[in-house]
Design an enzyme around this catalytic site. Structure first.
Site, PDB file in Angstrom:
ATOM      1  N   GLU A 189       0.808  -1.223   0.000  1.00  0.00           N
ATOM      2  CA  GLU A 189       0.000   0.000   0.000  1.00  0.00           C
ATOM      3  C   GLU A 189       0.842   1.275   0.000  1.00  0.00           C
ATOM      4  OE1 GLU A 189      -3.039  -0.464   3.023  1.00  0.00           O
ATOM      5  OE2 GLU A 189      -3.987  -2.077   1.879  1.00  0.00           O
ATOM      6  N   GLU A 303      -5.346  -8.285  -0.886  1.00  0.00           N
ATOM      7  CA  GLU A 303      -6.076  -8.062   0.365  1.00  0.00           C
ATOM      8  C   GLU A 303      -7.521  -7.714   0.042  1.00  0.00           C
ATOM      9  OE1 GLU A 303      -4.707  -5.340   3.371  1.00  0.00           O
ATOM     10  OE2 GLU A 303      -2.599  -5.828   3.030  1.00  0.00           O
TER      11      GLU A 303
END
Length: 503
Positions: A189, A303
């Site tokens: 991320e 995810e």
């Protein structure tokens, strides 16, 4: 084959007992018909939702409770890969410097970590993160409880040397044929506060370019990808960058959670409901890949979950059964792998676990107590590898390789709503099935909460209470019912999901 084999139909649902004649009358008046045709058109249906799971950071994999939960989830899903943060964190001990500032590598804990996974039959999905403190340009720590350093390296050649030594060591220990089956993902991320480079995108490109080139120099068979972004971000720009600069890219990865906002994902002011957000985002990225200069890139959603917050009424509850089943239905054909975050509540991003049921992301709560989501995955594993056409947006018909039919059917309602029961008549065509063998997950079957509440919700259950909670999480044997002229009528409560075999 269809004429000679015994057709089995599995239906996944949760069920609440009929409380009164009025309930039965109301349910019967709203009966929905679903026609199950064993000869309906079909297409391949790989189990993309159970090939990989996320987990707590790398060092936690050395704990026995982590490995116990890993074995339990492996048993019910037979998943292949696990992904976690922090393989380069200082607590793993891979990187230090001597008094002259020279790099010193120590792969001892890394070996224990990966040996443990492989012994259970699970391969690493290697997220390359985070920055060893002595190699970092700044002391920029993420607010997670374990405080990883998210800065770029102080020296790119030092970073390249670490990545090279790491990849070479893995090949030397496990063999190229094994490691070539792993995936290497660059960072986590970087569009959020997990990456301190500025400007974020430009400096992440540099991180990716350096890392991917180094991995491929070790051996071109090693698979590398990214950008591992939150909120389905950057993928189109990332593919364009790699194509224009001829940077190695074997797959695309990104993330989304069902309670992310439309503003963050799509730049709109829509109110996208929790049961639609994940696959809307998956479709967005799928379309970006198909319209790019690299249209055949695999898409790995590394995810996802129904919530990125700690919401007990979501991730700890029976809500997860229909949510997960409908997510599978919607995302079919759009993604190669989806990694549920996470398989276990052996997890410390917000700190040490304080109570068994706090809205953790895992399928298994503290003390190896399965949640309803664990049982939902157990049932959904029974789905076949061919999907058959079905005229319903709340059911999923599949066929196994040997011909068994498996149907998922559910009654979705948002977690904040109680919802209403749903009565469904299943009408079967092209099968001579006579009996229904019914399994189910609901508040009375496979859900520990009623037992936990009767205990008074202990923060630290005793060993006796833990054993009682584990027993409460067990799914009972299927119940048997007789079919009536090729039909069966079932009532699904709100948040209902279950399994019926027809023989």
């Amino acid at each position: 084959m269809r004429r000679s084999h015994v057709v089995t139909l599995a239906i996944l649902f949760t069920f609440l007992p009929i409380a009164s004649p009025l309930y039965a009358q109301a349910a019967a008046s709203q009966t929905e018909l679903i026609v199950i045709d064993a000869n309906a058109p079909s297409h391949p249906f790989p189990h993309f939702w159970e090939k990989m799971f996320g987990s707590g950071r790398a060092i936690l994999s050395l704990r026995e409770d982590y490995r116990s939960d890993l074995r339990a989830v492996k048993q019910i899903t037979d998943f292949t890969y696990v992904r976690f943060h922090g393989i380069f964190n200082d607590e793993v001990g891979v990187y230090s410097e001597d008094s002259q500032g020279h790099a010193v590598y120590n792969f001892s804990y890394i070996d224990h970590i990966y040996d443990g996974l492989l012994a259970i039959g699970v391969r690493p999905f290697v997220e390359i993160s985070f920055m060893p403190n002595q190699l970092a340009a700044t002391h920029t720590l993420h607010p997670f409880w374990y405080r990883p350093n998210v800065a770029p390296p102080k020296d790119w050649s030092g970073w390249d040397d670490l990545v090279r030594a790491f990849a070479q060591h893995l090949i030397e220990r496990y063999g190229l044929d094994e490691v070539a089956q792993w995936y290497f993902e660059v960072w986590n991320e970087p569009n959020l506060d997990f990456w301190a480079g500025q400007p974020k995108q430009e400096t992440y490109w540099e991180l990716y370019d350096q890392t991917a080139a180094t991995i491929k120099k070790v051996n071109p068979r090693l698979r590398v990808g990214g950008p591992a972004t939150a909120q389905a971000a950057w993928v189109d720009a990332f593919i364009k960058h790699c194509a224009e600069k001829q940077i190695p890219l074997d797959y695309v990865s990104t993330h989304v959670y069902a309670n992310d906002t439309a503003q963050d994902i799509f730049g709109t002011q829509e109110n996208i409901p929790r049961d639609r957000m994940v696959c809307r985002a998956v479709d967005k990225v799928h379309s970006q890949i198909k319209s790019s200069r690299m249209p055949n890139l695999p898409l790995i959603w590394s995810e996802f979950n129904a919530s990125y917050k700690n919401e007990p009424e979501v991730t700890d509850s029976i809500y997860m059964g229909p949510w997960m089943a409908d997510t599978i239905r919607q995302c079919d054909g759009l993604v190669d792998i989806m990694s549920y975050w996470s398989f276990s509540d052996v997890f410390e991003e917000q700190g040490v676990v304080k109570t068994p049921f706090y809205g953790g992301y895992g399928l298994v709560a503290e003390d190896d107590i399965p949640k309803p989501a664990f049982n939902a995955f157990k049932l959904l594993h029974q789905l076949g590898d061919q999907r058959l056409q079905l005229d319903s947006d709340s059911a999923l018909l599949t066929r196994r390789a040997e011909g068994t039919l498996v149907l998922a059917v559910w009654n979705y309602a948002p977690p904040e709503q109680s919802g209403s029961p749903r009565t469904v008549t299943l009408q079967l065509k092209n099968t001579n099935a006579k009996r229904a063998y019914i399994s189910r997950v609901d508040a009375e079957h496979g859900d520990v909460h009623h037992v936990y509440e009767k205990m008074g919700g202990p923060r630290y259950p005793t060993q006796k209470e833990i054993q009682e909670l584990r027993r409460a999480a067990d799914l009972p044997a299927p119940e048997t019912d007789r079919l009536d002229h090729g039909e069966i009528t079932i009532t699904l409560p709100s948040h209902g999901l279950a399994v019926i075999e027809l023989k």
